[in-house]
Design a protein around this motif. Sequence first.
Motif, PDB file in Angstrom:
ATOM      1  N   ILE A  41       0.857  -1.242   0.100  1.00 50.81           N
ATOM      2  CA  ILE A  41       0.089  -0.036  -0.136  1.00 50.81           C
ATOM      3  C   ILE A  41       0.882   1.369   0.057  1.00 50.81           C
ATOM      4  CG2 ILE A  41      -1.744   1.416   1.207  1.00 50.81           C
ATOM      5  CD1 ILE A  41      -2.808  -1.120  -0.083  1.00 50.81           C
ATOM      6  N   ARG A  42       1.925   1.262   0.707  1.00 50.62           N
ATOM      7  CA  ARG A  42       2.892   2.347   0.724  1.00 50.62           C
ATOM      8  C   ARG A  42       3.409   2.760  -0.778  1.00 50.62           C
ATOM      9  NH1 ARG A  42       3.672   0.378   6.209  1.00 50.62           N
ATOM     10  NH2 ARG A  42       5.729  -0.685   5.309  1.00 50.62           N
ATOM     11  N   HIS A  43       3.858   1.368  -1.177  1.00 50.06           N
ATOM     12  CA  HIS A  43       4.306   1.517  -2.558  1.00 50.06           C
ATOM     13  C   HIS A  43       3.508   2.165  -3.561  1.00 50.06           C
ATOM     14  CE1 HIS A  43       6.447   0.199  -6.227  1.00 50.06           C
ATOM     15  NE2 HIS A  43       5.251  -0.671  -6.587  1.00 50.06           N
ATOM     16  N   ILE A  44       2.184   1.694  -3.236  1.00 48.07           N
ATOM     17  CA  ILE A  44       1.220   2.263  -4.616  1.00 48.07           C
ATOM     18  C   ILE A  44       1.074   3.851  -4.284  1.00 48.07           C
ATOM     19  CG2 ILE A  44      -1.276   2.470  -4.757  1.00 48.07           C
ATOM     20  CD1 ILE A  44      -1.476  -0.647  -4.065  1.00 48.07           C
ATOM     21  N   TRP A  45       0.965   4.343  -2.795  1.00 40.55           N
ATOM     22  CA  TRP A  45       0.833   5.622  -2.606  1.00 40.55           C
ATOM     23  C   TRP A  45       2.149   6.272  -3.200  1.00 40.55           C
ATOM     24  CZ3 TRP A  45      -2.286   9.249  -1.516  1.00 40.55           C
ATOM     25  CH2 TRP A  45      -1.725  10.500  -1.154  1.00 40.55           C
ATOM     26  N   SER A  46       3.295   5.851  -2.903  1.00 39.83           N
ATOM     27  CA  SER A  46       4.549   6.595  -3.574  1.00 39.83           C
ATOM     28  C   SER A  46       4.486   6.661  -5.123  1.00 39.83           C
ATOM     29  CB  SER A  46       5.738   5.658  -2.988  1.00 39.83           C
ATOM     30  OG  SER A  46       6.855   6.305  -3.604  1.00 39.83           O
ATOM     31  N   SER A  47       4.020   5.314  -5.798  1.00 34.72           N
ATOM     32  CA  SER A  47       3.597   5.630  -7.252  1.00 34.72           C
ATOM     33  C   SER A  47       2.879   6.445  -7.537  1.00 34.72           C
ATOM     34  CB  SER A  47       3.410   4.227  -7.669  1.00 34.72           C
ATOM     35  OG  SER A  47       4.306   3.140  -7.401  1.00 34.72           O
ATOM     36  N   TYR A  48       1.601   6.521  -6.782  1.00 30.12           N
ATOM     37  CA  TYR A  48       0.614   7.738  -7.253  1.00 30.12           C
ATOM     38  C   TYR A  48       1.162   9.212  -6.926  1.00 30.12           C
ATOM     39  CZ  TYR A  48      -3.170  10.721  -6.422  1.00 30.12           C
ATOM     40  OH  TYR A  48      -4.175  11.666  -6.443  1.00 30.12           O
ATOM     41  N   SER A  50       4.270   9.782  -7.260  1.00 35.20           N
ATOM     42  CA  SER A  50       5.169  10.378  -8.514  1.00 35.20           C
ATOM     43  C   SER A  50       4.617  10.335  -9.832  1.00 35.20           C
ATOM     44  CB  SER A  50       6.131   8.944  -8.509  1.00 35.20           C
ATOM     45  OG  SER A  50       6.833   9.103  -9.606  1.00 35.20           O
ATOM     46  N   ASN A  51       3.400   9.601  -9.975  1.00 33.02           N
ATOM     47  CA  ASN A  51       2.778   9.658 -11.326  1.00 33.02           C
ATOM     48  C   ASN A  51       2.032  11.250 -11.306  1.00 33.02           C
ATOM     49  OD1 ASN A  51       3.567   7.452 -12.129  1.00 33.02           O
ATOM     50  ND2 ASN A  51       1.592   6.350 -11.490  1.00 33.02           N
ATOM     51  N   GLU A  52       1.623  11.825 -10.134  1.00 36.96           N
ATOM     52  CA  GLU A  52       1.132  12.922  -9.976  1.00 36.96           C
ATOM     53  C   GLU A  52       2.098  14.152 -10.332  1.00 36.96           C
ATOM     54  OE1 GLU A  52      -0.099  14.512  -6.013  1.00 36.96           O
ATOM     55  OE2 GLU A  52      -2.197  14.198  -6.875  1.00 36.96           O
ATOM     56  N   ASP A  53       3.336  13.950  -9.785  1.00 39.42           N
ATOM     57  CA  ASP A  53       4.169  14.828 -10.305  1.00 39.42           C
ATOM     58  C   ASP A  53       4.454  14.841 -11.796  1.00 39.42           C
ATOM     59  OD1 ASP A  53       4.617  15.702  -7.719  1.00 39.42           O
ATOM     60  OD2 ASP A  53       6.188  14.476  -7.179  1.00 39.42           O
ATOM     61  N   ILE A  54       4.738  13.493 -12.129  1.00 40.32           N
ATOM     62  CA  ILE A  54       5.002  13.382 -13.811  1.00 40.32           C
ATOM     63  C   ILE A  54       4.168  14.032 -14.606  1.00 40.32           C
ATOM     64  CG2 ILE A  54       5.067  11.788 -15.442  1.00 40.32           C
ATOM     65  CD1 ILE A  54       6.758   9.835 -13.419  1.00 40.32           C
ATOM     66  N   ASN A  55       2.621  14.067 -14.045  1.00 35.46           N
ATOM     67  CA  ASN A  55       1.514  14.320 -15.079  1.00 35.46           C
ATOM     68  C   ASN A  55       1.690  16.028 -15.063  1.00 35.46           C
ATOM     69  OD1 ASN A  55       0.593  11.959 -15.647  1.00 35.46           O
ATOM     70  ND2 ASN A  55      -0.631  11.892 -14.026  1.00 35.46           N
ATOM     71  N   LYS A  56       2.108  16.544 -13.850  1.00 34.71           N
ATOM     72  CA  LYS A  56       2.263  18.030 -13.896  1.00 34.71           C
ATOM     73  C   LYS A  56       3.339  18.367 -14.883  1.00 34.71           C
ATOM     74  CE  LYS A  56       0.582  18.802  -9.012  1.00 34.71           C
ATOM     75  NZ  LYS A  56       0.930  18.966  -7.799  1.00 34.71           N
ATOM     76  N   LYS A  57       4.339  17.690 -14.951  1.00 38.93           N
ATOM     77  CA  LYS A  57       5.504  17.946 -15.722  1.00 38.93           C
ATOM     78  C   LYS A  57       5.056  17.871 -17.194  1.00 38.93           C
ATOM     79  CE  LYS A  57       9.004  17.193 -12.535  1.00 38.93           C
ATOM     80  NZ  LYS A  57      10.271  16.236 -12.114  1.00 38.93           N
ATOM     81  N   ILE A  58       4.324  16.724 -17.501  1.00 41.23           N
ATOM     82  CA  ILE A  58       3.816  16.399 -18.856  1.00 41.23           C
ATOM     83  C   ILE A  58       2.823  17.717 -19.228  1.00 41.23           C
ATOM     84  CG2 ILE A  58       2.320  15.028 -20.323  1.00 41.23           C
ATOM     85  CD1 ILE A  58       3.251  12.748 -18.803  1.00 41.23           C
ATOM     86  N   ASP A  59       1.876  18.238 -18.535  1.00 41.52           N
ATOM     87  CA  ASP A  59       1.033  19.242 -18.705  1.00 41.52           C
ATOM     88  C   ASP A  59       1.826  20.452 -19.126  1.00 41.52           C
ATOM     89  OD1 ASP A  59      -1.224  17.812 -18.307  1.00 41.52           O
ATOM     90  OD2 ASP A  59      -1.585  18.647 -16.142  1.00 41.52           O
ATOM     91  N   LEU A  60       2.921  20.959 -18.167  1.00 44.63           N
ATOM     92  CA  LEU A  60       3.798  21.882 -18.449  1.00 44.63           C
ATOM     93  C   LEU A  60       4.272  21.831 -19.835  1.00 44.63           C
ATOM     94  CD1 LEU A  60       5.343  22.813 -15.169  1.00 44.63           C
ATOM     95  CD2 LEU A  60       3.780  24.162 -16.187  1.00 44.63           C
ATOM     96  N   LEU A  61       4.913  20.707 -20.346  1.00 40.79           N
ATOM     97  CA  LEU A  61       5.569  20.497 -21.364  1.00 40.79           C
ATOM     98  C   LEU A  61       4.679  20.645 -22.564  1.00 40.79           C
ATOM     99  CD1 LEU A  61       7.946  19.415 -23.054  1.00 40.79           C
ATOM    100  CD2 LEU A  61       7.263  16.959 -22.641  1.00 40.79           C
ATOM    101  N   GLU A  62       3.583  20.202 -22.135  1.00 38.39           N
ATOM    102  CA  GLU A  62       2.701  20.234 -23.378  1.00 38.39           C
ATOM    103  C   GLU A  62       2.198  21.739 -23.656  1.00 38.39           C
ATOM    104  OE1 GLU A  62      -0.887  17.839 -22.104  1.00 38.39           O
ATOM    105  OE2 GLU A  62       0.048  16.161 -23.187  1.00 38.39           O
TER     106      GLU A  62
END
Length: 100
Positions: A41-48, A50-62
């Motif tokens: 569960i902690r691994h899933i939270w950490s992945s979530y 991380s993905n949230e940060d990646i999505n923000k960076k992708i939005d800025l890049l777009e």
Amino acid sequence: MIKKTFKLNETKIITSRFSSSQYNEITQEAEDKRMNNSEFIRHIWSSYKSNEDINKKIDLLEKRLEKRFFEMVSAVAGLDDQEYLKAKNTYLSKIKKGNE
């Protein structure tokens, strides 16, 4: 005066209820990854997160790519500054209407 001391690595507990099938799926996934349920569960939270940060960076890049692409197309079309601003405003208003 009373001083409170806080532990740096203080942990908190979260309790969640899962259906039997969800619990079995979580347990199986955790076993597959050689983790216990809590670690998983902690691994899933950490992945979530991380993905949230990646999505923000992708939005800025777009947004940056969209701006650069618009500038390139405007340059190829030979738009002067006034035409560029008019085209940009038209484009942005159509984008805004499409998102409503």
